[in-house]
Design a protein around this motif. Sequence first.
Motif, mmCIF file in Angstrom:
data_model
loop_
_atom_site.group_PDB
_atom_site.id
_atom_site.type_symbol
_atom_site.label_atom_id
_atom_site.label_comp_id
_atom_site.label_asym_id
_atom_site.label_seq_id
_atom_site.Cartn_x
_atom_site.Cartn_y
_atom_site.Cartn_z
ATOM 1 N N PHE A 3 0.825 -1.200 0.000
ATOM 2 C CA PHE A 3 0.000 0.000 0.000
ATOM 3 C C PHE A 3 0.864 1.257 0.000
ATOM 4 O O PHE A 3 1.923 1.304 0.627
ATOM 5 C CB PHE A 3 -0.918 0.024 1.221
ATOM 6 C CG PHE A 3 -1.932 -1.084 1.238
ATOM 7 C CD1 PHE A 3 -2.933 -1.148 0.286
ATOM 8 C CD2 PHE A 3 -1.879 -2.070 2.220
ATOM 9 C CE1 PHE A 3 -3.871 -2.172 0.302
ATOM 10 C CE2 PHE A 3 -2.810 -3.100 2.241
ATOM 11 C CZ PHE A 3 -3.804 -3.151 1.282
ATOM 12 N N GLY A 4 0.395 2.274 -0.702
ATOM 13 C CA GLY A 4 1.091 3.555 -0.741
ATOM 14 C C GLY A 4 0.129 4.643 -1.163
ATOM 15 O O GLY A 4 -1.083 4.443 -1.228
ATOM 16 N N LYS A 19 9.639 10.082 2.662
ATOM 17 C CA LYS A 19 8.318 10.336 3.233
ATOM 18 C C LYS A 19 7.490 9.050 3.224
ATOM 19 O O LYS A 19 6.816 8.724 4.221
ATOM 20 C CB LYS A 19 7.611 11.432 2.440
ATOM 21 C CG LYS A 19 6.176 11.716 2.875
ATOM 22 C CD LYS A 19 6.096 12.268 4.288
ATOM 23 C CE LYS A 19 4.677 12.671 4.639
ATOM 24 N NZ LYS A 19 4.547 13.129 6.044
ATOM 25 N N ALA A 20 7.542 8.313 2.122
ATOM 26 C CA ALA A 20 6.816 7.046 2.036
ATOM 27 C C ALA A 20 7.285 6.086 3.122
ATOM 28 O O ALA A 20 6.484 5.431 3.791
ATOM 29 C CB ALA A 20 7.007 6.429 0.651
ATOM 30 N N HIS A 21 8.598 6.031 3.310
ATOM 31 C CA HIS A 21 9.172 5.140 4.321
ATOM 32 C C HIS A 21 8.713 5.550 5.724
ATOM 33 O O HIS A 21 8.397 4.692 6.563
ATOM 34 C CB HIS A 21 10.695 5.171 4.228
ATOM 35 C CG HIS A 21 11.381 4.197 5.127
ATOM 36 N ND1 HIS A 21 12.004 4.580 6.299
ATOM 37 C CD2 HIS A 21 11.525 2.859 5.047
ATOM 38 C CE1 HIS A 21 12.514 3.514 6.882
ATOM 39 N NE2 HIS A 21 12.240 2.451 6.148
ATOM 40 N N MET A 23 5.988 6.832 6.508
ATOM 41 C CA MET A 23 4.571 6.493 6.639
ATOM 42 C C MET A 23 4.354 4.983 6.710
ATOM 43 O O MET A 23 3.215 4.519 6.772
ATOM 44 C CB MET A 23 3.790 7.071 5.454
ATOM 45 C CG MET A 23 3.820 8.582 5.349
ATOM 46 S SD MET A 23 3.233 9.183 3.739
ATOM 47 C CE MET A 23 1.518 8.704 3.793
ATOM 48 N N ASN A 24 5.455 4.238 6.640
ATOM 49 C CA ASN A 24 5.393 2.774 6.601
ATOM 50 C C ASN A 24 4.667 2.281 5.350
ATOM 51 O O ASN A 24 3.996 1.243 5.362
ATOM 52 C CB ASN A 24 4.714 2.212 7.856
ATOM 53 C CG ASN A 24 5.029 0.740 8.075
ATOM 54 O OD1 ASN A 24 6.111 0.264 7.700
ATOM 55 N ND2 ASN A 24 4.102 0.006 8.672
ATOM 56 N N ALA A 25 4.803 3.062 4.266
ATOM 57 C CA ALA A 25 4.208 2.685 2.992
ATOM 58 C C ALA A 25 5.188 1.821 2.202
ATOM 59 O O ALA A 25 6.397 1.995 2.298
ATOM 60 C CB ALA A 25 3.843 3.933 2.187
ATOM 61 N N GLY A 26 4.641 0.916 1.407
ATOM 62 C CA GLY A 26 5.490 0.058 0.589
ATOM 63 C C GLY A 26 5.634 0.567 -0.820
ATOM 64 O O GLY A 26 6.322 -0.051 -1.645
ATOM 65 N N ALA A 27 4.984 1.698 -1.112
ATOM 66 C CA ALA A 27 5.023 2.250 -2.469
ATOM 67 C C ALA A 27 4.595 3.711 -2.430
ATOM 68 O O ALA A 27 4.009 4.178 -1.455
ATOM 69 C CB ALA A 27 4.102 1.459 -3.397
ATOM 70 N N PHE A 28 4.885 4.430 -3.514
ATOM 71 C CA PHE A 28 4.369 5.791 -3.649
ATOM 72 C C PHE A 28 4.319 6.169 -5.121
ATOM 73 O O PHE A 28 5.003 5.591 -5.965
ATOM 74 C CB PHE A 28 5.211 6.801 -2.866
ATOM 75 C CG PHE A 28 6.599 7.054 -3.415
ATOM 76 C CD1 PHE A 28 6.859 8.158 -4.223
ATOM 77 C CD2 PHE A 28 7.647 6.195 -3.124
ATOM 78 C CE1 PHE A 28 8.130 8.409 -4.715
ATOM 79 C CE2 PHE A 28 8.922 6.431 -3.601
ATOM 80 C CZ PHE A 28 9.166 7.535 -4.407
ATOM 81 N N LYS A 56 15.414 0.911 -3.263
ATOM 82 C CA LYS A 56 15.951 -0.444 -3.338
ATOM 83 C C LYS A 56 16.333 -0.950 -1.954
ATOM 84 O O LYS A 56 16.035 -2.093 -1.585
ATOM 85 C CB LYS A 56 17.166 -0.475 -4.272
ATOM 86 C CG LYS A 56 17.738 -1.871 -4.486
ATOM 87 C CD LYS A 56 18.872 -1.849 -5.488
ATOM 88 C CE LYS A 56 19.408 -3.258 -5.716
ATOM 89 N NZ LYS A 56 20.533 -3.252 -6.697
ATOM 90 N N GLU A 57 16.971 -0.103 -1.177
ATOM 91 C CA GLU A 57 17.426 -0.485 0.163
ATOM 92 C C GLU A 57 16.249 -0.776 1.096
ATOM 93 O O GLU A 57 16.342 -1.661 1.967
ATOM 94 C CB GLU A 57 18.275 0.642 0.758
ATOM 95 C CG GLU A 57 18.802 0.360 2.154
ATOM 96 C CD GLU A 57 19.616 1.514 2.717
ATOM 97 O OE1 GLU A 57 19.941 1.476 3.916
ATOM 98 O OE2 GLU A 57 19.924 2.461 1.950
ATOM 99 N N ASN A 58 15.143 -0.062 0.896
ATOM 100 C CA ASN A 58 14.009 -0.189 1.806
ATOM 101 C C ASN A 58 12.806 -0.913 1.189
ATOM 102 O O ASN A 58 11.713 -0.900 1.768
ATOM 103 C CB ASN A 58 13.589 1.200 2.287
ATOM 104 C CG ASN A 58 14.630 1.853 3.160
ATOM 105 O OD1 ASN A 58 14.750 1.546 4.336
ATOM 106 N ND2 ASN A 58 15.428 2.757 2.568
#
Length: 280
Positions: A3-4, A19-21, A23-28, A56-58
């Motif tokens: 989810f993102g 910012k996505a990271h 929010m604990n989002a897996g995509a944006f 890539k790292e996350n």
Amino acid sequence: MIFGCHLSIKDGYAGAAKKAHSMNAGAFQYFPKNPRSLSVKDFDRHDAVLCKAFCKENAILSVSHSPYPTSLTPNNKQKREQVIHSLLNDLEISEACGSIGVVVHFGKETNQLTLLESYQLIIEMLNEILSEWEGNAKILLENNPGLPGAFGTTLEELVQIRKLCNYPEKIGFCFDTCHSFSCGLWDGENMDELLEKGTELGYLDELKVVHFNNSKYDTRLGRDRHAPIFGPGYIKETQFDQLVQTPHFANIPFILETPKEEMPHEKEIQLLQKKWGDHF
């Protein structure tokens, strides 16, 4: 499930990824440049490289969305040239950021062209753009909203356009839940039929991203007004449940384009992960 949401690049491409990271989002999703302009952007390549490395790292997936004026059925030669150069620029930025591709609206039927001529123009545009493109980022054709039978609202149209292009391997699909609900392609009750057709046509094999939106209007009214997933929208949680539980969508990013003033995306992503995050 992945989810993102759509995020601003006001702090750069890497800033959007961070910012996505947070929010604990897996995509944006992001606009690669000014969303209201077709001007070619001389973008910060170092920032794009940092974005790609961070994602890539996350384990974060990203996708870009072409600016609002982008049209695969331009009404004059000048607009045609602008769209071609702009989309090549979007693809270059998407590639540099490590994104899946750039979402592009299917196109619109115009008064100047017959239905067949409109389809032919989309194919010509895609061929001209993709003949110059050698990267891995794809053009992701998005299904249109509209009344039942409106231009660009069926899987058959999307698949046939891709099939008739000279470079089908450079084209994927983006499925918008609100758009599909507006025209009745997916009315919340016909999931089995949609999956059967999507499998038969090969649409699902090329599906790369889902725009995950509820609708402020009932199905088959042709209205494209997004609503939060959880709330007073016309698509029920049980109907979304059928979509999310489908194995075809297990590794595809679900991107919110919902009105964040009605529900902050951070909160909505938390709710999505709580309900469906561990499904697969």
